[in-house]
Design an enzyme around this catalytic site. Structure first.
Site, PDB file in Angstrom:
ATOM      1  N   LYS B  80       0.843  -1.197   0.000  1.00 41.73           N
ATOM      2  CA  LYS B  80       0.000   0.000   0.000  1.00 41.73           C
ATOM      3  C   LYS B  80       0.878   1.247   0.000  1.00 41.73           C
ATOM      4  O   LYS B  80       1.898   1.302   0.700  1.00 41.73           O
ATOM      5  CB  LYS B  80      -0.888  -0.006   1.247  1.00 41.73           C
ATOM      6  CG  LYS B  80      -1.910   1.132   1.279  1.00 41.73           C
ATOM      7  CD  LYS B  80      -2.755   1.089   2.560  1.00 41.73           C
ATOM      8  CE  LYS B  80      -3.876   2.119   2.531  1.00 41.73           C
ATOM      9  NZ  LYS B  80      -4.691   2.109   3.766  1.00 41.73           N
ATOM     10  N   SER B 155      -9.743   1.916   2.936  1.00 41.48           N
ATOM     11  CA  SER B 155      -8.905   2.661   2.036  1.00 41.48           C
ATOM     12  C   SER B 155      -7.875   1.828   1.267  1.00 41.48           C
ATOM     13  O   SER B 155      -7.381   2.269   0.230  1.00 41.48           O
ATOM     14  CB  SER B 155      -8.174   3.740   2.830  1.00 41.48           C
ATOM     15  OG  SER B 155      -7.253   3.164   3.723  1.00 41.48           O
ATOM     16  N   SER B 179      -9.867  -0.365   7.092  1.00 39.43           N
ATOM     17  CA  SER B 179      -9.250  -0.210   5.763  1.00 39.43           C
ATOM     18  C   SER B 179      -8.547  -1.439   5.201  1.00 39.43           C
ATOM     19  O   SER B 179      -8.166  -1.437   4.038  1.00 39.43           O
ATOM     20  CB  SER B 179      -8.260   0.951   5.776  1.00 39.43           C
ATOM     21  OG  SER B 179      -8.954   2.173   5.752  1.00 39.43           O
TER      22      SER B 179
END
Lengths: 101, 497
Positions: B80, B155, B179
């Protein structure tokens, strides 16, 4: 707690506190959005919490020490690569203190 | 060779060690898949040349060391973009950090690299991890591999979509309010938010420091355990990482191979679930419960009276901490600097106005407000008191009634792109109702895909356990994996639309 709602000026004040420039045109939408969020979070005021200790952190940690040994820092060339304006080992910013002359 | 993108890392490792495939072939196959499915927009940055070079070295290491090489030697991973990677652009999905090349590695990333893993790229995400759909990215939304017209969740949507679509067998994400778990659920893969402090947060760009935790995505429970094992542990660079010895997650998982769920008590928090579930999610949840009973589990109704207030407490706590953490983006030391300013104050205000997206600005402003003079007690302190009550609710449940708390991951299946961004920001926040309380309480939670909705969209279940109970959660998940046989590799080959 009485219900609170932000005014145009409050929104501008909060933007200032946040160091984020906003335009006059942005104020009405921001006001509506921020107020809808505040309305929602204010529902907490209905929950009794008298005498309840706040938890700021899950684990009771404090003062985590490490040995006082020096470690290599980043080379200034590396910092220069990521800084927007860097000269002679300094970050350059606009003049902060006005000269008298 | 496209089947290579459907394998688990343990299967990859076996083939690499036997010489059946090379890391070069493996990594190339993943870049082919990334290209073939580039419409998903799951990556912000790809590092193909570097990855192929690393694959070449990995092949030599495997030849020399064989099974003594690191567990992930020659195996591709996706990271990420919230996690800093030495020498690889790290943007956090924000214009603010466009072009930012960190001089150091996040600890979790470094541990994966030390185990031999090869980074293929940095995955797309909601800006600074603020969002539940991946639509708040400065680099465009990610699409759900099961249906391109829908969101992957957020997210960490890019990491979830990458693993679900065969672009990478595993990925790292961050979870502040759901997330990792929510996008894992909406994309039909496994995801875990470990106990707060289990994994060092060093190098995870801070959003809400008391809630943030790094965790893995994978297509099998074993891979989840392997990745968690690799990234966990005390780190002198994160004073909140815990000293406790990291359990042998993979070994402990093996003991579940012959087990069912006999004697395990699943708590169903009725008060939390009264808010309404989409029909397909509700049906699936009931089906899961009846299957669990057949597997010997005990189902108990529990009460978490304050869990439903978690969301409001979260949307005070997280913005407050974010307002403080994101103060570092000042246009001076790194990140975006406006090209027109006359004073220092103006430099800050313009750089931040230009660099941050709308949702990030809203959260910073809410945070600045709730921390401002005169409002602290009514908002921030109140939210932390609620946090105590939420923690006590879970403690009581685990002490008196159940071993694991079971809910769906999300109240709905993956929603349509644009469906929630066009409404009030609050609509998006409500997607996190089942995931947020766990962050406030610091507990570990796992997202397990269990079934497909009538429109063929994944539905996931969340299991939550007491602090440091990751082994139990992984074990329970492995039973689910065996029993529900969710088609986790269905989108890892072939066309995606």
């Amino acid at each position: 707690m009485k219900k609170l709602s932000l005014s145009d000026n409050d929104v501008k004040h909060v933007a200032k506190l946040s160091a984020i420039e906003i335009t006059e045109e942005e104020v009405p939408t921001l006001k509506e959005q921020l107020n809808s969020i505040l309305d929602y979070v204010q529902t907490l005021s209905e929950i009794p919490t008298r005498g309840v200790e706040p938890t700021f952190h899950i684990h009771p940690v404090s003062n985590v020490f490490r040995d006082d040994v020096h470690q290599a820092s980043y080379k200034s060339e590396e910092i220069a690569k990521i800084a927007p304006d860097f000269k002679d080992n300094f970050f350059r910013v606009p003049q902060i203190i006005k000269s008298n002359s | 060779m496209s089947e290579l993108t459907s394998l688990t890392t343990s299967e990859m490792r076996a083939k690499l060690l036997s010489g059946e495939i090379s890391s070069m072939e493996l990594v190339s196959a993943h870049f082919d898949r990334i290209e073939e499915t580039s419409d998903l927009n799951s990556f912000i940055t790809l590092v193909k040349d570097q990855a192929l070079k690393n694959a070449e070295s990995a092949d030599i290491i495997i030849k020399e060391k064989g099974s003594n090489s690191g567990l992930f030697t020659g195996i591709p991973v996706a990271i990420k973009d919230q996690l800093v990677t030495k020498g690889i652009e790290t943007t956090c999905g924000s214009k603010m950090l466009k072009g930012f090349i960190p001089p150091y590695d996040c600890t979790a990333v470094k541990k994966l690299k030390d185990a031999g893993a090869i980074i293929v790229g940095k995955t797309n995400q909601d800006e600074f991890a603020m969002g539940s759909s991946n639509e708040y990215s400065a680099f465009g939304p990610v699409k759900n591999p099961w249906d391109n017209s829908r969101v992957p969740g957020g997210s960490s949507g890019g990491s979830a979509a990458a693993v679900a679509s065969g672009q990478s067998p595993i990925a790292l994400g961050t979870d502040t309010g759901g997330s990792i778990r929510q996008p894992a659920g909406l994309c039909g893969i496994y995801g875990m938010k470990p106990t707060y402090g289990r994994v060092s947060r060093y190098g995870a760009v801070a959003f809400a420091s008391s809630l943030d935790q790094i965790g893995p995505f994978a297509r099998s429970v074993k891979d989840l355990a392997l990745t968690l094992q690799t990234i966990s542990g005390l780190d002198s660079n994160d004073a909140t990482s815990v000293k406790d010895k990291v359990p042998e997650f993979v070994k402990e998982l093996e003991s579940w191979e012959s087990k069912d769920l006999k004697g395990i008590r699943f708590g169903i928090p009725k008060d939390l679930m009264s808010g309404g579930l989409e029909d397909s999610v509700s049906n699936s949840f009931n089906e899961v419960i009846s299957r669990l009973v057949k597997l010997g589990a005990e189902i108990v109704e529990i009460s978490l009276p304050h869990a439903s207030s978690s969301l409001a407490a979260y949307y005070i706590t997280a913005p407050a901490e974010a307002a403080s953490n994101l103060a570092r983006f000042d246009g001076i030391r790194y990140g975006h600097r406006s090209s027109s300013y006359h004073s220092l104050q103006e430099l800050y205000e313009k750089s931040r106005a230009e660099g941050f997206g709308k949702e990030v600005k809203r959260r910073i402003m809410i945070g600045s407000f709730v921390l401002s003079s005169g409002y602290y007690d009514a908002y921030y302190k109140k939210a932390q008191q609620i946090r105590t009550l939420v923690i006590n609710d879970y403690k009581a449940a685990f002490m008196n009634s159940c071993d694991v708390v079971l809910t769906p991951v999300s109240p709905t299946v993956a929603f349509k792109l644009g469906e929630k961004t066009s409404a009030s920001p609050l609509t998006m926040y409500l997607a996190d109702i089942f995931t947020v309380p766990i962050n406030l309480a610091g507990l570990p939670g796992i997202s397990i895909p269990t079934s497909l909705s009538p429109e063929k969209l994944p539905i996931g279940m969340q299991c939550v356990g007491p602090l440091f109970s990751e082994s139990l959660l992984l074990g329970v998940a492995s039973v689910f994996e065996r029993e529900f046989k969710f088609p986790v590799t269905q989108r890892t080959t072939g066309r995606i639309n």
